[in-house]
Design an enzyme around this catalytic site. Sequence first.
Site, PDB file in Angstrom:
ATOM      1  N   THR A 220       0.851  -1.166   0.000  1.00 30.86           N
ATOM      2  CA  THR A 220       0.000   0.000   0.000  1.00 30.86           C
ATOM      3  C   THR A 220       0.892   1.223   0.000  1.00 30.86           C
ATOM      4  OG1 THR A 220      -1.658  -1.118   1.324  1.00 30.86           O
ATOM      5  CG2 THR A 220      -1.495   1.248   1.619  1.00 30.86           C
ATOM      6  N   ARG A 248     -13.781  -8.487  -0.156  1.00 32.10           N
ATOM      7  CA  ARG A 248     -12.815  -8.147   0.892  1.00 32.10           C
ATOM      8  C   ARG A 248     -12.411  -6.670   0.851  1.00 32.10           C
ATOM      9  NH1 ARG A 248      -7.138  -6.243   1.257  1.00 32.10           N
ATOM     10  NH2 ARG A 248      -6.206  -7.256   3.059  1.00 32.10           N
ATOM     11  N   VAL A 249     -12.489  -6.034   2.005  1.00 38.80           N
ATOM     12  CA  VAL A 249     -11.964  -4.684   2.162  1.00 38.80           C
ATOM     13  C   VAL A 249     -10.768  -4.782   3.100  1.00 38.80           C
ATOM     14  CG1 VAL A 249     -12.448  -2.386   3.100  1.00 38.80           C
ATOM     15  CG2 VAL A 249     -14.200  -3.596   1.792  1.00 38.80           C
ATOM     16  N   GLY A 250      -9.686  -4.146   2.751  1.00 33.78           N
ATOM     17  CA  GLY A 250      -8.466  -4.235   3.559  1.00 33.78           C
ATOM     18  C   GLY A 250      -8.395  -3.166   4.630  1.00 33.78           C
ATOM     19  N   ASP A 251      -7.182  -2.977   5.137  1.00 37.46           N
ATOM     20  CA  ASP A 251      -6.976  -2.006   6.205  1.00 37.46           C
ATOM     21  C   ASP A 251      -6.918  -0.563   5.693  1.00 37.46           C
ATOM     22  OD1 ASP A 251      -4.635  -2.719   4.860  1.00 37.46           O
ATOM     23  OD2 ASP A 251      -3.361  -2.090   6.517  1.00 37.46           O
ATOM     24  N   THR A 271       1.323  -0.501   6.393  1.00 39.29           N
ATOM     25  CA  THR A 271       1.281  -1.288   5.166  1.00 39.29           C
ATOM     26  C   THR A 271       1.518  -2.733   5.568  1.00 39.29           C
ATOM     27  OG1 THR A 271       2.309  -1.629   3.014  1.00 39.29           O
ATOM     28  CG2 THR A 271       3.755  -0.902   4.773  1.00 39.29           C
ATOM     29  N   GLY A 272       0.999  -3.655   4.774  1.00 37.73           N
ATOM     30  CA  GLY A 272       1.281  -5.053   5.092  1.00 37.73           C
ATOM     31  C   GLY A 272       0.024  -5.893   5.097  1.00 37.73           C
ATOM     32  N   ASP A 273       0.032  -6.914   5.935  1.00 40.09           N
ATOM     33  CA  ASP A 273      -1.077  -7.851   6.006  1.00 40.09           C
ATOM     34  C   ASP A 273      -2.252  -7.183   6.722  1.00 40.09           C
ATOM     35  OD1 ASP A 273      -2.873  -9.832   6.498  1.00 40.09           O
ATOM     36  OD2 ASP A 273      -1.453 -11.216   7.420  1.00 40.09           O
ATOM     37  N   GLY A 274      -3.030  -6.466   5.926  1.00 37.73           N
ATOM     38  CA  GLY A 274      -4.080  -5.626   6.487  1.00 37.73           C
ATOM     39  C   GLY A 274      -5.162  -6.386   7.205  1.00 37.73           C
TER      40      GLY A 274
END
Length: 357
Positions: A220, A248-251, A271-274
């Site tokens: 991100t 799916r909606v992320g962080d 950023t990363g595994d949201g």
Amino acid sequence: MIGREQQGKNVIVRATLLLFIIMGFFSMMAYLHTYNTPAQLLHLPIVINTWTFINATRVAYRTMQSGGVTERIALDGIEKGCNWCEAHPDHCDFTVGYGGSPNEWGQTTLDAMVMWGPTREVGAVGYMKRVKPAISVARKVMERTYHTILVGDEATTFAVEMGFEEEDLNTTRTAEMWREWKAAGRKPNFWKGPHNSTQGVTKRKEMNEKPEFGRWNHDTIGMVAIDQQGNVACGVSSNGATWKIPGRVGDAPIVGSGAYCENEVGGAAETGDGDVMMRFSPSNRVVQMMKGGMHPKEACERMVAEILRYYPNCSGAIIAVNKQGQIGAAYMNLPNGFPFCLQNSNMKDAAIITIKD
Ligand SMILES: *[C@@H]1O[C@H](CO)[C@@H](O)[C@H](O)[C@H]1NC(C)=O
Ligand SMILES: *[C@@H]1O[C@H](CO)[C@@H](O)[C@H](O)[C@H]1NC(C)=O
Ligand SMILES: *[C@@H]1O[C@H](CO)[C@@H](O)[C@H](O)[C@H]1NC(C)=O
Ligand SMILES: *[C@@H]1O[C@H](CO)[C@@H](O)[C@H](O)[C@H]1NC(C)=O
């Protein structure tokens, strides 16, 4: 008559009182220093963002330096900076904007958010299709509605109503990726067990036990900026996780997770595994730690350590800047370390800073 012992006690009491007054004075000074440091010490404007997306940094910085587009200068910096990645996904690892991270159906969908530190206003879009400059749509949600997040096809409808162009986000690149992924048995994926979907039946032996998160799957652009007036803004734009389950909606569009900022303190972005990181509201937590006087670096490190206690394999990073212009970052499970970008008025050009163990 006051005895010697009593006098001695009085001296101790007075000395102690004096000590408390002095300590109180210094802690008050430290407090004032934390919250009222004059702007000229800070090298404003300042911008930080995740990864090596240095052109985004430059655009954000230049936008602020030239006085912005609106009176929300830091927000203009965030919007224009992230727009650069949205328009040049090939320069941003294909993790922002069109042409990247297809879902199980081969679609690219976008998540984005902006926050304005002086008022705590927030706007966001989630799982938005067919519109490229997602962060600009997020800003419209903030400035043109009383809502905070719009999602899916209706976010697209809103964007079109706001005058944005409707375009394909899939490209021959994503079409090719998707064909290969299907041919390879739809691995990896985000299901925890065998399942049937519109794409067919996936049996246990076809499953990836763990989805693979890493540099190329899952990141991100997250950005925090402080303008010449000392106003703080932050924002995020992402095309989410590759092979995500549709919906799916992320962080990225989740306030406090993707990013968070307060004018009195500073801001943070992640950023990363949201899917995992959003469970901790890391950006908000880092800002609250900084509010308590903690240095941005220590705040980021503490946050990462807490996530790792529950999810030892989680990969990602957090960046932060406080009102003094001090910066910090921390990462987890990124084998090559974590690069992020910085530019302030003390630097001739933006720079990439890589942190490594
Ligand atoms: C930055 O933009 C310039 C064009 O303006 C381009 O040539 C260069 O490759 C870009 N750099 C990065 C790291 O994306
Ligand atoms: C994108 O996907 C849609 C729906 O599958 C398709 O109609 C369109 O042709 C695709 N565009 C590109 C550029 O591949
Ligand atoms: C998937 O569908 C098949 C029939 O097509 C059925 O036998 C199986 O139990 C289903 N599996 C799951 C996980 O629902
Ligand atoms: C973390 O990864 C290691 C190595 O791949 C694995 O053995 C372990 O089970 C994982 N732990 C969790 C909590 O997923």
